[in-house]
Motif scaffolding. Sequence first.
Motif, PDB file in Angstrom:
ATOM      1  N   GLN A  76      32.314  15.673 -10.857  1.00 36.62           N
ATOM      2  CA  GLN A  76      33.089  16.235 -11.961  1.00 36.62           C
ATOM      3  C   GLN A  76      34.386  15.480 -12.218  1.00 36.62           C
ATOM      4  OE1 GLN A  76      33.409  20.341 -10.731  1.00 36.62           O
ATOM      5  NE2 GLN A  76      31.595  20.905 -11.910  1.00 36.62           N
ATOM      6  N   ALA A  77      34.931  14.882 -11.183  1.00 39.69           N
ATOM      7  CA  ALA A  77      36.202  14.157 -11.324  1.00 39.69           C
ATOM      8  C   ALA A  77      35.930  12.740 -11.808  1.00 39.69           C
ATOM      9  CB  ALA A  77      36.924  14.112  -9.985  1.00 39.69           C
ATOM     10  N   GLU A  78      36.975  12.132 -12.312  1.00 41.66           N
ATOM     11  CA  GLU A  78      36.933  10.696 -12.571  1.00 41.66           C
ATOM     12  C   GLU A  78      37.418  10.029 -11.292  1.00 41.66           C
ATOM     13  OE1 GLU A  78      39.333   7.535 -15.331  1.00 41.66           O
ATOM     14  OE2 GLU A  78      38.759   9.436 -16.245  1.00 41.66           O
ATOM     15  N   LEU A  79      36.598   9.152 -10.725  1.00 44.11           N
ATOM     16  CA  LEU A  79      36.980   8.507  -9.472  1.00 44.11           C
ATOM     17  C   LEU A  79      37.740   7.219  -9.749  1.00 44.11           C
ATOM     18  CD1 LEU A  79      33.801   9.073  -7.279  1.00 44.11           C
ATOM     19  CD2 LEU A  79      35.884  10.433  -7.410  1.00 44.11           C
ATOM     20  N   VAL A  80      38.822   7.029  -9.013  1.00 45.49           N
ATOM     21  CA  VAL A  80      39.627   5.814  -9.136  1.00 45.49           C
ATOM     22  C   VAL A  80      39.696   5.140  -7.775  1.00 45.49           C
ATOM     23  CG1 VAL A  80      41.019   6.676 -11.070  1.00 45.49           C
ATOM     24  CG2 VAL A  80      41.822   7.042  -8.736  1.00 45.49           C
ATOM     25  N   GLU A  81      39.889   3.845  -7.802  1.00 47.07           N
ATOM     26  CA  GLU A  81      40.076   3.068  -6.574  1.00 47.07           C
ATOM     27  C   GLU A  81      41.577   2.865  -6.398  1.00 47.07           C
ATOM     28  OE1 GLU A  81      39.125   1.478  -3.165  1.00 47.07           O
ATOM     29  OE2 GLU A  81      37.561   2.195  -4.519  1.00 47.07           O
ATOM     30  N   PRO A  82      42.175   3.419  -5.323  1.00 51.25           N
ATOM     31  CA  PRO A  82      43.627   3.300  -5.163  1.00 51.25           C
ATOM     32  C   PRO A  82      44.091   1.844  -5.136  1.00 51.25           C
ATOM     33  CG  PRO A  82      42.718   4.842  -3.562  1.00 51.25           C
ATOM     34  CD  PRO A  82      41.553   4.167  -4.234  1.00 51.25           C
ATOM     35  N   VAL A  83      45.224   1.584  -5.755  1.00 49.11           N
ATOM     36  CA  VAL A  83      45.830   0.269  -5.636  1.00 49.11           C
ATOM     37  C   VAL A  83      46.471   0.186  -4.256  1.00 49.11           C
ATOM     38  CG1 VAL A  83      46.218   0.003  -8.123  1.00 49.11           C
ATOM     39  CG2 VAL A  83      48.017   0.961  -6.699  1.00 49.11           C
ATOM     40  N   THR A  84      46.607  -1.011  -3.739  1.00 49.88           N
ATOM     41  CA  THR A  84      47.096  -1.151  -2.362  1.00 49.88           C
ATOM     42  C   THR A  84      48.578  -1.492  -2.277  1.00 49.88           C
ATOM     43  OG1 THR A  84      46.301  -3.416  -2.387  1.00 49.88           O
ATOM     44  CG2 THR A  84      44.871  -1.777  -1.366  1.00 49.88           C
ATOM     45  N   ALA A  85      49.278  -1.484  -3.388  1.00 52.79           N
ATOM     46  CA  ALA A  85      50.709  -1.773  -3.357  1.00 52.79           C
ATOM     47  C   ALA A  85      51.438  -0.699  -2.550  1.00 52.79           C
ATOM     48  CB  ALA A  85      51.259  -1.827  -4.777  1.00 52.79           C
ATOM     49  N   LEU A 102      47.330   7.598  -7.637  1.00 54.31           N
ATOM     50  CA  LEU A 102      48.152   7.897  -8.806  1.00 54.31           C
ATOM     51  C   LEU A 102      48.434   6.628  -9.597  1.00 54.31           C
ATOM     52  CD1 LEU A 102      50.005   9.634 -10.620  1.00 54.31           C
ATOM     53  CD2 LEU A 102      51.847   9.151  -8.978  1.00 54.31           C
ATOM     54  N   LEU A 103      48.842   5.564  -8.902  1.00 54.95           N
ATOM     55  CA  LEU A 103      49.171   4.315  -9.596  1.00 54.95           C
ATOM     56  C   LEU A 103      47.954   3.751 -10.315  1.00 54.95           C
ATOM     57  CD1 LEU A 103      51.485   2.701  -6.890  1.00 54.95           C
ATOM     58  CD2 LEU A 103      52.141   3.994  -8.934  1.00 54.95           C
ATOM     59  N   ALA A 104      46.799   3.763  -9.652  1.00 53.10           N
ATOM     60  CA  ALA A 104      45.567   3.267 -10.284  1.00 53.10           C
ATOM     61  C   ALA A 104      45.198   4.135 -11.481  1.00 53.10           C
ATOM     62  CB  ALA A 104      44.430   3.248  -9.266  1.00 53.10           C
ATOM     63  N   ALA A 105      45.346   5.442 -11.335  1.00 57.67           N
ATOM     64  CA  ALA A 105      45.000   6.370 -12.409  1.00 57.67           C
ATOM     65  C   ALA A 105      45.951   6.218 -13.593  1.00 57.67           C
ATOM     66  CB  ALA A 105      45.011   7.808 -11.882  1.00 57.67           C
ATOM     67  N   ARG A 106      47.199   5.907 -13.324  1.00 65.65           N
ATOM     68  CA  ARG A 106      48.154   5.701 -14.428  1.00 65.65           C
ATOM     69  C   ARG A 106      47.841   4.420 -15.179  1.00 65.65           C
ATOM     70  NH1 ARG A 106      52.088   8.652 -15.763  1.00 65.65           N
ATOM     71  NH2 ARG A 106      53.556   7.030 -16.281  1.00 65.65           N
ATOM     72  N   ILE A 107      47.509   3.378 -14.429  1.00 66.01           N
ATOM     73  CA  ILE A 107      47.218   2.084 -15.047  1.00 66.01           C
ATOM     74  C   ILE A 107      45.905   2.144 -15.820  1.00 66.01           C
ATOM     75  CG2 ILE A 107      46.643  -0.341 -14.576  1.00 66.01           C
ATOM     76  CD1 ILE A 107      48.440   0.009 -11.998  1.00 66.01           C
ATOM     77  N   GLY A 108      44.853   2.608 -15.148  1.00 67.10           N
ATOM     78  CA  GLY A 108      43.523   2.530 -15.730  1.00 67.10           C
ATOM     79  C   GLY A 108      43.126   3.691 -16.614  1.00 67.10           C
ATOM     80  N   SER A 109      43.685   4.878 -16.353  1.00 66.13           N
ATOM     81  CA  SER A 109      43.189   6.068 -17.036  1.00 66.13           C
ATOM     82  C   SER A 109      44.269   6.900 -17.706  1.00 66.13           C
ATOM     83  CB  SER A 109      42.444   6.957 -16.032  1.00 66.13           C
ATOM     84  OG  SER A 109      41.408   6.242 -15.414  1.00 66.13           O
ATOM     85  N   GLY A 110      45.495   6.445 -17.636  1.00 60.11           N
ATOM     86  CA  GLY A 110      46.572   7.181 -18.284  1.00 60.11           C
ATOM     87  C   GLY A 110      46.850   8.533 -17.663  1.00 60.11           C
ATOM     88  N   ALA A 111      46.761   8.639 -16.337  1.00 60.29           N
ATOM     89  CA  ALA A 111      47.025   9.918 -15.682  1.00 60.29           C
ATOM     90  C   ALA A 111      48.464  10.349 -15.937  1.00 60.29           C
ATOM     91  CB  ALA A 111      46.763   9.818 -14.186  1.00 60.29           C
ATOM     92  N   ASP A 112      48.648  11.656 -16.085  1.00 58.84           N
ATOM     93  CA  ASP A 112      49.972  12.211 -16.368  1.00 58.84           C
ATOM     94  C   ASP A 112      50.752  12.551 -15.108  1.00 58.84           C
ATOM     95  OD1 ASP A 112      49.848  12.478 -19.374  1.00 58.84           O
ATOM     96  OD2 ASP A 112      48.058  13.612 -18.819  1.00 58.84           O
ATOM     97  N   TYR A 113      50.063  13.049 -14.078  1.00 58.23           N
ATOM     98  CA  TYR A 113      50.752  13.536 -12.885  1.00 58.23           C
ATOM     99  C   TYR A 113      49.897  13.366 -11.636  1.00 58.23           C
ATOM    100  CZ  TYR A 113      53.537  16.423 -16.142  1.00 58.23           C
ATOM    101  OH  TYR A 113      54.329  16.872 -17.158  1.00 58.23           O
ATOM    102  N   LEU A 114      50.582  13.355 -10.493  1.00 58.84           N
ATOM    103  CA  LEU A 114      49.989  13.669  -9.199  1.00 58.84           C
ATOM    104  C   LEU A 114      50.518  15.056  -8.867  1.00 58.84           C
ATOM    105  CD1 LEU A 114      48.655  13.262  -6.402  1.00 58.84           C
ATOM    106  CD2 LEU A 114      50.754  12.093  -5.694  1.00 58.84           C
ATOM    107  N   ILE A 115      49.612  15.984  -8.593  1.00 60.78           N
ATOM    108  CA  ILE A 115      50.008  17.337  -8.217  1.00 60.78           C
ATOM    109  C   ILE A 115      49.787  17.463  -6.719  1.00 60.78           C
ATOM    110  CG2 ILE A 115      49.661  19.797  -8.585  1.00 60.78           C
ATOM    111  CD1 ILE A 115      48.487  19.115 -11.340  1.00 60.78           C
TER     112      ILE A 115
END
Length: 143
Positions: A76-85, A102-115
Amino acid sequence: MASLRVVLDTNVLLSGIAYPASVPGKILASWRHGSVDVLLCGYILDELRRVLPRLKQRHGLSPAEIDDLVDILAIQAELVEPVTAADPELRDQADQPVLGALLAARIGSGADYLITGDKDLLALANRYPIVTPARFWETHAGL
């Protein structure tokens, strides 16, 4: 209007599953109803699979049901591969993959938040869009 896109940390998933009436439970309900898009990474799913058995008295799930639940969340979720920075200001380096998600999701998918309820991650909220479940729900309760 596009749905909010959020990364849910393991502690939010655990609380939402164990306590459906809690704020994390309401966030999971919003996800189920399509009001929020959730992004996860393998690290968060693995951690969930590892910790859920310890909360058996709260959720009553068998090991097979836990596996099924984590598999369903992964679908159900969108899976992202974490960046290693690595962020040197992150106090608990074990949280690095969550920040990386969070960083990968912001770059690739436009994520708004980490909750999250994790104090080490929340300490970085001045530099990243990291919020507690309560803060997220206060701001977006109309979901």
